[in-house]
Motif scaffolding. Structure first.
Motif, PDB file in Angstrom:
ATOM      1  N   GLN A  27       8.478  21.127  10.234  1.00 49.05           N
ATOM      2  CA  GLN A  27       8.977  21.680   8.976  1.00 49.05           C
ATOM      3  C   GLN A  27       9.573  23.070   9.115  1.00 49.05           C
ATOM      4  N   HIS A  28       9.377  23.702  10.262  1.00 48.17           N
ATOM      5  CA  HIS A  28       9.813  25.086  10.429  1.00 48.17           C
ATOM      6  C   HIS A  28      10.105  25.318  11.899  1.00 48.17           C
ATOM      7  N   LEU A  29      11.257  25.924  12.184  1.00 53.61           N
ATOM      8  CA  LEU A  29      11.623  26.269  13.561  1.00 53.61           C
ATOM      9  C   LEU A  29      12.394  27.574  13.531  1.00 53.61           C
ATOM     10  N   ARG A  30      11.952  28.532  14.296  1.00 50.52           N
ATOM     11  CA  ARG A  30      12.599  29.843  14.339  1.00 50.52           C
ATOM     12  C   ARG A  30      12.557  30.358  15.770  1.00 50.52           C
ATOM     13  N   SER A  31      13.622  30.992  16.202  1.00 51.35           N
ATOM     14  CA  SER A  31      13.649  31.573  17.541  1.00 51.35           C
ATOM     15  C   SER A  31      13.550  33.091  17.455  1.00 51.35           C
ATOM     16  N   HIS A  32      13.078  33.686  18.538  1.00 52.61           N
ATOM     17  CA  HIS A  32      12.979  35.142  18.603  1.00 52.61           C
ATOM     18  C   HIS A  32      13.154  35.557  20.055  1.00 52.61           C
ATOM     19  N   PRO A  33      13.878  36.651  20.311  1.00 51.97           N
ATOM     20  CA  PRO A  33      14.044  37.091  21.702  1.00 51.97           C
ATOM     21  C   PRO A  33      12.705  37.420  22.348  1.00 51.97           C
ATOM     22  N   SER A  34      12.611  37.155  23.638  1.00 57.80           N
ATOM     23  CA  SER A  34      11.397  37.440  24.396  1.00 57.80           C
ATOM     24  C   SER A  34      11.667  38.534  25.419  1.00 57.80           C
ATOM     25  N   ALA A  35      10.682  39.402  25.613  1.00 59.31           N
ATOM     26  CA  ALA A  35      10.808  40.462  26.614  1.00 59.31           C
ATOM     27  C   ALA A  35      10.860  39.898  28.025  1.00 59.31           C
ATOM     28  N   PHE A  36      10.463  38.646  28.194  1.00 59.73           N
ATOM     29  CA  PHE A  36      10.431  38.040  29.523  1.00 59.73           C
ATOM     30  C   PHE A  36      11.680  37.222  29.831  1.00 59.73           C
ATOM     31  N   GLY A  37      12.675  37.267  28.957  1.00 56.76           N
ATOM     32  CA  GLY A  37      13.917  36.583  29.259  1.00 56.76           C
ATOM     33  C   GLY A  37      14.264  35.519  28.247  1.00 56.76           C
ATOM     34  N   PRO A  38      13.774  34.269  28.416  1.00 56.18           N
ATOM     35  CA  PRO A  38      14.130  33.220  27.459  1.00 56.18           C
ATOM     36  C   PRO A  38      13.601  33.536  26.062  1.00 56.18           C
ATOM     37  N   HIS A  39      14.204  32.912  25.092  1.00 55.40           N
ATOM     38  CA  HIS A  39      13.707  33.033  23.734  1.00 55.40           C
ATOM     39  C   HIS A  39      12.351  32.336  23.610  1.00 55.40           C
ATOM     40  N   VAL A  40      11.581  32.786  22.619  1.00 54.65           N
ATOM     41  CA  VAL A  40      10.394  32.036  22.216  1.00 54.65           C
ATOM     42  C   VAL A  40      10.746  31.316  20.914  1.00 54.65           C
ATOM     43  N   PHE A  41      10.066  30.226  20.660  1.00 54.73           N
ATOM     44  CA  PHE A  41      10.328  29.427  19.474  1.00 54.73           C
ATOM     45  C   PHE A  41       9.025  29.271  18.702  1.00 54.73           C
ATOM     46  N   LEU A  42       9.132  29.431  17.385  1.00 56.14           N
ATOM     47  CA  LEU A  42       7.963  29.387  16.518  1.00 56.14           C
ATOM     48  C   LEU A  42       8.138  28.229  15.543  1.00 56.14           C
ATOM     49  N   THR A  43       7.151  27.365  15.486  1.00 56.57           N
ATOM     50  CA  THR A  43       7.252  26.159  14.673  1.00 56.57           C
ATOM     51  C   THR A  43       6.060  26.031  13.735  1.00 56.57           C
ATOM     52  N   SER A  44       6.239  25.225  12.704  1.00 53.67           N
ATOM     53  CA  SER A  44       5.149  24.826  11.825  1.00 53.67           C
ATOM     54  C   SER A  44       5.346  23.347  11.518  1.00 53.67           C
ATOM     55  N   PHE A  45       4.278  22.570  11.628  1.00 46.50           N
ATOM     56  CA  PHE A  45       4.394  21.137  11.385  1.00 46.50           C
ATOM     57  C   PHE A  45       3.073  20.576  10.898  1.00 46.50           C
ATOM     58  N   ARG A  46       3.180  19.449  10.212  1.00 46.66           N
ATOM     59  CA  ARG A  46       1.995  18.733   9.748  1.00 46.66           C
ATOM     60  C   ARG A  46       1.538  17.805  10.862  1.00 46.66           C
ATOM     61  N   CYS A  47       0.276  17.951  11.244  1.00 42.92           N
ATOM     62  CA  CYS A  47      -0.293  17.161  12.331  1.00 42.92           C
ATOM     63  C   CYS A  47      -1.298  16.169  11.737  1.00 42.92           C
ATOM     64  N   PRO A  48      -1.123  14.865  11.970  1.00 49.98           N
ATOM     65  CA  PRO A  48      -1.949  13.875  11.271  1.00 49.98           C
ATOM     66  C   PRO A  48      -3.397  13.813  11.744  1.00 49.98           C
ATOM     67  N   ARG A  49      -3.638  14.139  13.020  1.00 51.68           N
ATOM     68  CA  ARG A  49      -4.997  14.058  13.583  1.00 51.68           C
ATOM     69  C   ARG A  49      -5.149  15.091  14.678  1.00 51.68           C
ATOM     70  N   VAL A  50      -6.356  15.536  14.912  1.00 47.91           N
ATOM     71  CA  VAL A  50      -6.593  16.532  15.951  1.00 47.91           C
ATOM     72  C   VAL A  50      -6.269  15.965  17.329  1.00 47.91           C
ATOM     73  N   THR A  51      -6.440  14.659  17.529  1.00 51.87           N
ATOM     74  CA  THR A  51      -6.122  14.063  18.819  1.00 51.87           C
ATOM     75  C   THR A  51      -4.623  14.145  19.122  1.00 51.87           C
ATOM     76  N   VAL A  52      -3.789  14.148  18.082  1.00 52.78           N
ATOM     77  CA  VAL A  52      -2.347  14.310  18.280  1.00 52.78           C
ATOM     78  C   VAL A  52      -2.045  15.699  18.811  1.00 52.78           C
ATOM     79  N   LEU A  53      -2.702  16.713  18.266  1.00 51.48           N
ATOM     80  CA  LEU A  53      -2.513  18.081  18.757  1.00 51.48           C
ATOM     81  C   LEU A  53      -3.025  18.209  20.188  1.00 51.48           C
ATOM     82  N   ASP A  54      -4.169  17.606  20.477  1.00 52.38           N
ATOM     83  CA  ASP A  54      -4.698  17.629  21.838  1.00 52.38           C
ATOM     84  C   ASP A  54      -3.686  17.056  22.825  1.00 52.38           C
ATOM     85  N   ALA A  55      -3.119  15.895  22.495  1.00 51.36           N
ATOM     86  CA  ALA A  55      -2.178  15.237  23.396  1.00 51.36           C
ATOM     87  C   ALA A  55      -0.880  16.022  23.526  1.00 51.36           C
ATOM     88  N   LEU A  56      -0.415  16.622  22.424  1.00 47.55           N
ATOM     89  CA  LEU A  56       0.808  17.410  22.452  1.00 47.55           C
ATOM     90  C   LEU A  56       0.665  18.604  23.377  1.00 47.55           C
TER      91      LEU A  56
END
Length: 296
Positions: free
Chosen positions: A231-260
């Protein structure tokens, strides 16, 4: 024990903690308080970075923080969390009804409107829609000092519990009460995210292992394959070179987050889980945009 940042409304943060039954203000809580009445005030932990550092370093201390919205995190909070200690995690969310009121001495209309940082954050659009120019003061400014700054012809935006004696709501002030809820979260230091039984809103930050063409697409593919609702994706410059990406999402089960997370590890994708907010829906949702596309 609960705290808040110096720029946060003490009344709103305490109300959030009370409504959610968070440690320190829940009935019968064994956790000691650092202030005389935690139902009205929370411990001032300083700036956002100071508050995060303190929560990470002191056992049994948590902070009530303004989220923006569980589905659309406030950018400054996302960045502060990712720059803070790896153990920092937002573990719960609650909406509170705004307590802001616009008041002045009887008969006063017009003049400058004195408001603090939290009030400006929550009420600026409404105030500007009625044609006023707010005067910003630090959140720690006493109400008596604010009243003196407003003078004989000015007004204040303050929490209802802090209205000066004899002051009344100004015409148009009722519009502040029509605003949607303000969302707060419980920030803790934790070695692992909570094990949620149903679904949860997750804030996940990641940085591809290198910044080659298509690296973002590959990582987003991992999220898509996991079946999460991004539901949300935003990028931000990183001091280490590549950008970092910040997301927000609905996760249906804790096992899905574990596997991700396991799959991200397997692909050497750097990541941090910044929030796990158990709950099916967070209504009302973020303010919706009505886009006007080219050629429409």
């Amino acid at each position: 024990m609960l705290g808040r940042t110096a720029r946060e409304s003490s009344a709103h943060a305490a109300l959030a903690a009370h409504d959610a039954g968070w440690s320190g203000v829940a009935a019968g809580s064994p956790v000691p308080s650092a202030v005389s009445d935690e139902t009205e005030e929370l411990l001032d932990l300083g700036t956002t970075s100071q508050a995060l550092e303190t929560v990470a370093s002191i056992d049994d201390l948590a902070a009530v923080v303004h989220l923006g919205h569980p589905e659309q995190p406030a950018p400054m909070l996302e960045q502060a969390l990712l720059a803070g200690a790896p153990t920092l995690l937002v573990t719960a969310a609650v909406p509170v009804r705004p307590q802001w009121v616009w008041v002045a001495p009887p008969g006063v209309v017009g003049g400058q409107v004195v408001v603090d940082e939290a009030g400006m954050r929550d009420c600026a659009d409404t105030l500007r829609s009625v044609g006023v120019s707010p005067r910003l003061v630090p959140t720690a400014t006493p109400v008596e000092e604010r009243a003196a700054l407003a003078g004989d012809h000015g007004s204040l935006v303050v929490e209802r519990s802090r209205v000066p004696a004899g002051w009344v709501e100004v015409p148009g002030g009722e519009r502040l009460a029509e605003q949607g809820p303000v969302w707060y979260g419980l920030l803790e230091s934790a070695d692992a995210w909570p094990r949620f039984g149903g679904s949860a809103q997750v804030w996940l930050a990641f940085g591809p292992s290198d910044d080659h063409r298509g690296s973002l697409r590959e990582t987003l593919g991992v999220l898509a394959d996991a079946g999460v609702d991004l539901q949300h994706l935003r990028s931000h410059p990183s001091a280490f070179g590549p950008h970092v990406f910040l997301t927000s999402f609905r996760c249906p089960r804790v096992t899905v987050l574990d596997a991700l997370v396991a799959e991200l590890d397997a692909r050497s994708v750097a990541h941090r889980t910044l929030a796990v907010l158990p709950g099916e829906r967070f209504e009302p949702g973020p303010d919706a945009l009505t886009p006007r596309w080219a050629g429409a």
